[in-house]
Design an enzyme around this catalytic site. Sequence first.
Site, mmCIF file in Angstrom:
data_model
loop_
_atom_site.group_PDB
_atom_site.id
_atom_site.type_symbol
_atom_site.label_atom_id
_atom_site.label_comp_id
_atom_site.label_asym_id
_atom_site.label_seq_id
_atom_site.Cartn_x
_atom_site.Cartn_y
_atom_site.Cartn_z
ATOM 1 N N GLY A 509 81.490 84.110 12.066
ATOM 2 C CA GLY A 509 81.099 83.748 10.712
ATOM 3 C C GLY A 509 80.575 82.331 10.668
ATOM 4 N N GLY A 511 80.983 78.718 8.315
ATOM 5 C CA GLY A 511 81.630 77.981 7.248
ATOM 6 C C GLY A 511 80.917 76.684 6.969
ATOM 7 N N GLY A 512 81.479 75.884 6.065
ATOM 8 C CA GLY A 512 80.872 74.604 5.757
ATOM 9 C C GLY A 512 80.869 73.668 6.952
ATOM 10 C CE LYS A 530 86.842 74.702 11.532
ATOM 11 N NZ LYS A 530 87.448 74.711 10.189
ATOM 12 C CG ASP A 626 87.393 74.333 0.453
ATOM 13 O OD1 ASP A 626 87.039 74.871 -0.611
ATOM 14 O OD2 ASP A 626 86.702 74.341 1.482
#
Length: 820
Positions: A509, A511-512, A530, A626
């Site tokens: 995926g 993400g920010g 990540k 968040d």
Amino acid sequence: MFFMGLAKKACTLLVFLVCLLSSTLVVCALDSIAPSVLIQEPQTVSSRNNMFTLGFFSPQNSTNRYVGIWYMSKSFIVWVANKNNPLTDSSGILAISENGNLVVLNGQKQVLWSTNVSHVASNFSAQLLDTGNLVLEDRITGEFVWQSFLHPSNTMLQGMELITNKSTGEKVLLTSWKSPFDPSNGRFSFGLEVRNVTELFVWEGNSPKWRSGPWNGMTFLEIPRVSSSNSQNRLVMKEQEGSLRLSFYLGNSISAVTLVSQGKVERRLWNSQMHVWELLKTMGPSGCDVYGKCGPFGICNSQSSPICSCLRGFEPKNKQEWERQNWTSGCVRSEPLLCERVKNDSQTSKIDGFFMMENVKVPDDAQVLPSYAQDAADCQTSCLKNCSCIAYAYETNLGCMVWSANLLDIQSFSYGGVDIYLRLAYLELGIGRRKMATSLIISVSIGTILITVSGYFLWKKCSKQKGEMQTQDKRIMTLKQVHVPELLLLDFRKLATATNNFEIANKLGQGGFGPVYKGKLEDGQEIAVKRLSRSSRQGMEEFINEVELISKLQHRNLVRLIGCCIEGEEILVYEYMPNKSLDAYIFDREHQNLFDWGRRFNIIEGIARGLLYLHRDSRLRIIHRDLKASNILLDKEMNPKISDFGMAKLFGGNEDQANTERIVGTYGYISPEYATEGLYSEKSDVFSFGVLLLEIVSGRKNTSFYEEAEFLTLLGFAWKLWMDDNVIPLIDPQIYDPMFHKDILRCIHIGLLCVQELAKDRPTMASVISMLESEMMDIRPPRQPAFTLRQTMSCAAEQILDNNELCSINIVTISNFQGR
């Protein structure tokens, strides 16, 4: 005495006849039932103080009728007579039978329940006392021949006793309901276990599921005292006629202990001003509180991941099972004790020693030594002289406790508990290795000096060059400043190999922070990698922030950081979550059918526990800032784990609110005070949790209403349905079942409390968990949430509307989203 009994009977009959002959329906306020008096619906019997009532009732979501006792209202039933034989209609009768027993009859006059006392007489009557105790009384002698306090259901009231006969083992126990809607006998029971020490146990059938720790004369070691300041508030243990009897008193307060259908023990206090039962404490089989969770010689720590580990000097008995987090086989000793070595004719000169474990729940089956063990030193000596003694502890009020069998059901606490001294072999204490290490240290020191001198002259000969590693060195220095020496530093090449050079097929995926890839290390461990995107506005500050915070957090509902890489770029390495993130299920119609209500509720509860740990229970005090569906990852068993701590903030011990000029987070989850004023606190996360809870229940995103004419957000839609008392359209059709209507409604109620506009009106996460776990807790009504109804305003110029352009809305902000 005989004539007084006749007079009392005559008065009772007179009152009953007046009720029957009344021209309107009257509920009689009797406090006793005399022979020949029949109690039928809607008649009741009340205690003289009008606190307790005996009558007919039906549990929620049930049409069966029962005879029971309740306090103030039928929402809190404290005792049930015919719990295993319900009435199927309203024709039931409560009366004194011809043989003197109190009975419950159906419409065909069949006995569904009886006090079942032998040698009864016709002069018996039943009375409901002010304590809530229903008694069958000999009206001539005043003797109680039967009482409900000795035949309890699932609730213990003040003055009631849990009893265990030391000779026969017979017990007076609480027995759980089968379900919140069925008062028949459930799987769990709660009472006193009298062995070498006295403890409270919850049993599932005959198997122990939770225990309290030993009684030390004032309290149970693992249960806080009822009060340390009020002498009227106390637990009382007494021995009478060969039985131990435990009761509790809270002065003038009304309190109750209830064994709920899931096996947990709840202590509640009646709030006379609010007219609600307040949940004070929950105990019972959950997480580390489950009896023997980690097996023999294993210890459970709820703040660790995994929660089970072996005691020092022990190793898993079955390593394959432990890797699968099946800890029931426990641990075995790595090095034999002195007595065992003597048997095997091996080294005998080195005696055993003791290793101290601080703040732990004492193991089961403790033996208390006689009074000759006057202090901790005597206790240690006694244990060391006995080959069968494998651990000891000294508690001031209880004295010297020793253990000679497997150490079972040990739990580590951050505070409280007792210090346990574990007997270990000489080598396991580290003493035997010190002499060997001394010579090694001398050799290493000499070698180090030679290498240092040679290196110095070599460095003097080399020119001082600035290489490409300068930037990396800066990263390393920055990372060291966050004081996480336990963090694993991985090199870029290994991570590239693990992810097949960050192949697109391995991408999980985006993400920010950047893309996330699945990988597998050389030892077979699956990981999530990540990688900081170069286009992301997040940088070293967010990277260091996440490393610093999450590396120090250990909780089953927080994702675990394995390590990081700082070779050329910033990379974080997490445990792999095979089921990806929550938003892939609740917002995807193809996957929603995989998420029934039970699974969704477990996820809601897990997220709440993770947030409570961040806010209150961890060493740090953290605001996530968040929280959203895409930041909730799911492991192979669909347990939720909160992730992405790049935006999280650490609070000091006295801080409860902070201000920032940089607003971060995700539209739809940001609280109003944070969006407009930059104020954030625990209540900011509570707001985000409320939004997430309503999304889980409804299967819709909070921001999915932008095309709706009436509602700005999911919160507005939910509020409108709540005010109309019609929440069914809010509930995802995939999960709705009338059987779960009450539980889903409670969750919606909690969600609306969490998203109230003012931060002070929102509950804390501790309160949220209490409301989620309690089926009988009265919850205050919510106030209108923020961001609810769409408000339209007239445009300054009519021609703008003619051109199909939109008006601005002053109460709505437009966020400028930037990649993280």
